[in-house]
Design an enzyme around this catalytic site. Structure first.
Site, PDB file in Angstrom:
ATOM      1  N   GLN A   3      -9.767  -3.806  -4.103  1.00  0.00           N
ATOM      2  CA  GLN A   3     -11.069  -3.276  -3.701  1.00  0.00           C
ATOM      3  C   GLN A   3     -12.091  -3.485  -4.822  1.00  0.00           C
ATOM      4  O   GLN A   3     -13.210  -3.944  -4.577  1.00  0.00           O
ATOM      5  CB  GLN A   3     -10.937  -1.776  -3.388  1.00  0.00           C
ATOM      6  CG  GLN A   3     -12.237  -1.138  -2.944  1.00  0.00           C
ATOM      7  CD  GLN A   3     -12.711  -1.663  -1.606  1.00  0.00           C
ATOM      8  OE1 GLN A   3     -11.949  -1.664  -0.647  1.00  0.00           O
ATOM      9  NE2 GLN A   3     -13.954  -2.115  -1.516  1.00  0.00           N
ATOM     10  N   ARG A  40     -13.767  -8.441   0.768  1.00  0.00           N
ATOM     11  CA  ARG A  40     -12.323  -8.203   0.624  1.00  0.00           C
ATOM     12  C   ARG A  40     -11.562  -9.482   0.992  1.00  0.00           C
ATOM     13  O   ARG A  40     -10.593  -9.847   0.347  1.00  0.00           O
ATOM     14  CB  ARG A  40     -11.877  -7.049   1.542  1.00  0.00           C
ATOM     15  CG  ARG A  40     -12.338  -5.664   1.109  1.00  0.00           C
ATOM     16  CD  ARG A  40     -11.733  -5.242  -0.219  1.00  0.00           C
ATOM     17  NE  ARG A  40     -10.294  -5.247  -0.229  1.00  0.00           N
ATOM     18  CZ  ARG A  40      -9.516  -4.273   0.261  1.00  0.00           C
ATOM     19  NH1 ARG A  40     -10.065  -3.187   0.762  1.00  0.00           N
ATOM     20  NH2 ARG A  40      -8.184  -4.366   0.200  1.00  0.00           N
ATOM     21  N   HIS A  87      -6.816   0.857  -6.814  1.00  0.00           N
ATOM     22  CA  HIS A  87      -7.073  -0.043  -5.681  1.00  0.00           C
ATOM     23  C   HIS A  87      -7.740  -1.293  -6.267  1.00  0.00           C
ATOM     24  O   HIS A  87      -8.924  -1.544  -6.070  1.00  0.00           O
ATOM     25  CB  HIS A  87      -7.981   0.658  -4.667  1.00  0.00           C
ATOM     26  CG  HIS A  87      -8.005   0.024  -3.315  1.00  0.00           C
ATOM     27  ND1 HIS A  87      -7.322  -1.143  -3.008  1.00  0.00           N
ATOM     28  CD2 HIS A  87      -8.637   0.400  -2.160  1.00  0.00           C
ATOM     29  CE1 HIS A  87      -7.537  -1.453  -1.741  1.00  0.00           C
ATOM     30  NE2 HIS A  87      -8.318  -0.532  -1.205  1.00  0.00           N
ATOM     31  N   ASP A 141     -17.031   7.368  -2.250  1.00  0.00           N
ATOM     32  CA  ASP A 141     -15.805   7.208  -1.459  1.00  0.00           C
ATOM     33  C   ASP A 141     -15.520   8.570  -0.820  1.00  0.00           C
ATOM     34  O   ASP A 141     -16.151   9.572  -1.191  1.00  0.00           O
ATOM     35  CB  ASP A 141     -14.656   6.755  -2.391  1.00  0.00           C
ATOM     36  CG  ASP A 141     -13.366   6.403  -1.640  1.00  0.00           C
ATOM     37  OD1 ASP A 141     -13.408   6.281  -0.393  1.00  0.00           O
ATOM     38  OD2 ASP A 141     -12.321   6.254  -2.297  1.00  0.00           O
ATOM     39  N   ARG A 162       0.879  -1.180   0.000  1.00  0.00           N
ATOM     40  CA  ARG A 162       0.000   0.000   0.000  1.00  0.00           C
ATOM     41  C   ARG A 162       0.911   1.224   0.000  1.00  0.00           C
ATOM     42  O   ARG A 162       1.643   1.452   0.962  1.00  0.00           O
ATOM     43  CB  ARG A 162      -0.916  -0.005   1.223  1.00  0.00           C
ATOM     44  CG  ARG A 162      -1.578   1.334   1.451  1.00  0.00           C
ATOM     45  CD  ARG A 162      -2.756   1.275   2.372  1.00  0.00           C
ATOM     46  NE  ARG A 162      -3.879   0.602   1.734  1.00  0.00           N
ATOM     47  CZ  ARG A 162      -5.128   0.658   2.175  1.00  0.00           C
ATOM     48  NH1 ARG A 162      -5.424   1.344   3.262  1.00  0.00           N
ATOM     49  NH2 ARG A 162      -6.092   0.022   1.549  1.00  0.00           N
ATOM     50  N   CYS A 206     -16.185   1.770  -0.270  1.00  0.00           N
ATOM     51  CA  CYS A 206     -15.069   0.885   0.104  1.00  0.00           C
ATOM     52  C   CYS A 206     -14.737   0.953   1.583  1.00  0.00           C
ATOM     53  O   CYS A 206     -14.117   0.027   2.104  1.00  0.00           O
ATOM     54  CB  CYS A 206     -13.846   1.220  -0.738  1.00  0.00           C
ATOM     55  SG  CYS A 206     -13.225   2.890  -0.464  1.00  0.00           S
TER      56      CYS A 206
HETATM   57  N1   CP Z   1     -11.221  -0.188   1.752  1.00  0.00           N
HETATM   58  C1   CP Z   1      -9.983  -0.282   2.264  1.00  0.00           C
HETATM   59  O1   CP Z   1      -9.008  -0.483   1.559  1.00  0.00           O
HETATM   60  O2   CP Z   1      -9.933  -0.141   3.612  1.00  0.00           O
HETATM   61  P1   CP Z   1      -8.610   0.088   4.462  1.00  0.00           P
HETATM   62  O3   CP Z   1      -8.032   1.406   4.051  1.00  0.00           O
HETATM   63  O4   CP Z   1      -9.071   0.097   5.885  1.00  0.00           O
HETATM   64  O5   CP Z   1      -7.652  -1.025   4.174  1.00  0.00           O
HETATM   65  N1  NVA Z   2      -9.709   6.695  -1.829  1.00  0.00           N
HETATM   66  C1  NVA Z   2      -9.395   6.271  -0.492  1.00  0.00           C
HETATM   67  C2  NVA Z   2      -9.660   4.811  -0.348  1.00  0.00           C
HETATM   68  C3  NVA Z   2      -9.394   4.235   1.012  1.00  0.00           C
HETATM   69  C4  NVA Z   2      -9.580   2.757   1.067  1.00  0.00           C
HETATM   70  C5  NVA Z   2      -7.943   6.597  -0.181  1.00  0.00           C
HETATM   71  O1  NVA Z   2      -7.092   6.432  -1.048  1.00  0.00           O
HETATM   72  O2  NVA Z   2      -7.672   7.039   0.937  1.00  0.00           O
END
Ligand code: CP
Ligand code: NVA
Length: 342
Positions: A170, A330, A167, A262, A140, A302
């Site tokens: 997701q 997930r 993502h 989101d 990440r 998400c």
């Molecule tokens: N939706 C998602 O990726 O959640 P987190 O940021 O908690 O991993």
């Molecule tokens: N768009 C958001 C998604 C979190 C899962 C971010 O990148 O923070």
């Protein structure tokens, strides 16, 4: 104990072990090798067949877990996943780690302060080292380029667990949820209300692959990335999907089958929070907006959600919301990606 008796006991123990393995589903749960060794950095890299394989495997693993929660096939026994985080996470970390545990493997949670990716040593050196020791990497990151650099050096599958651009994990869980609730996605009208961000990008690409129609309703200046839009349009010409971008959320949601939203400020954009809150006024997914969609429409987010900003309590806790099925999926989608790639 006589040698004869000891041998008999050993034979019976081995027979018991075989029976336990058969019962656990190992050997019965066939996993395709079609994606073995591949990385998952973008939805764009996956063919329709790859995507079908991932979602079908996810559904099969979910059914198996529901049917026999205590006996899971140890398909990743002895394998280790390194989880590299530059940003916080709940769902991604917990689903990957739980997934590895359920599949008989192990996951290592590497927080930013620990490995200091790109600071303590180069991204390439860190990736090469992780690839020499572990069987896969989930990352990440802030920059999408970091995921690509990890993939270039690791020599083992690298899975994008969210970057500033995409993502994909997701989106796989999202389309698994859409399939469960509404059937095959081809021809469905999907509307994204809010920022044209990473989660939007992956779902836009996935909708285009599956032949679903995807409309993004966002304020001016918050459209999806032009290159991703172009890629999605190219895919859509083949699949029959219609892609559109508008600044009118009410028109975009009218008769939709699926509404997505989101947060307005993603991780790393915290300083823009106030400015974005002003720009996204009128783009909240609330009851009045949801009522414009089809009566059986579903609402996805998400998570984490900023309740009262991009979505109201009434909607997220209401009858159209499938956000916690989506969050649970997930786990199943991640497990499918893990068993197919690693
Ligand atoms: N939706 C998602 O990726 O959640 P987190 O940021 O908690 O991993
Ligand atoms: N768009 C958001 C998604 C979190 C899962 C971010 O990148 O923070």
């Amino acid at each position: 104990m006589s040698l004869e008796r000891a041998l008999k006991e050993l034979e019976s123990a081995i027979a018991g072990l075989h029976a336990a393995l058969a019962e656990s589903g190992e050997g019965k749960f066939h996993v395709s090798d079609a994606l073995r060794g591949r990385c998952l950095t973008s939805i764009a890299d996956l063919s329709l067949a790859d995507l079908g394989l991932i979602l079908n495997t996810a559904t099969a693993l979910k059914e198996l877990l529901k049917r026999t929660p205590s006996v899971m096939p140890p398909l990743l026994r002895g394998k280790t996943l390194a989880m590299v985080f530059e940003k916080p996470s709940l769902r991604t970390r917990v689903s990957f780690e739980t997934g590895m545990t359920q599949l008989g493997g192990h996951a290592i949670n590497l927080q930013p302060a620990e490995i200091q990716l790109g600071k303590r040593e180069s991204i390439g050196d860190a990736a090469t080292t992780l690839g020499r020791i572990c069987d896969g990497i989930m990352a990440r990151t802030f920059a999408h380029e970091t995921v690509l650099q990890l993939a270039a050096h690791a020599g083992v599958p690298v899975i994008n667990g969210l970057s500033d651009r995409e993502h994909p994990c997701q989106a796989l869980a999202d389309f698994m949820t859409i399939r469960e609730k509404l059937g095959e996605p081809r021809g469905l009208a999907i509307t994204w209300v809010g920022d044209g961000n990473n989660v939007c990008h992956s779902n836009l690409l996935l909708a285009a692959k599956f032949g679903a129609h995807f409309t993004v309703a966002c304020p001016e200046g918050y459209e999806p990335d032009a290159e991703i839009l172009e890629t999605a349009q190219t895919i859509a010409r083949e699949s029959g999907s219609r892609i559109a971008v508008t600044h009118d959320p009410r028109a975009a949601v009218k008769d939709a089958d699926v509404i997505f939203t989101d947060v307005w400020a993603s991780m790393g954009q915290e300083a823009e929070q106030a400015e974005r809150a002003r720009a996204f006024e009128g783009f909240q997914v609330n009851q009045a907006l949801v009522e414009l969609a089809k009566p059986e429409s579903i609402v996805l987010h998400c998570l984490p959600a900023h309740r009262g900003e991009e979505i109201t309590d009434e909607v997220i806790d209401g009858p159209h919301s499938v956000v916690f099925d989506e969050a649970e999926n997930r786990l199943h989608a991640q497990k499918a990606v893990l068993v197919l790639l690693m």
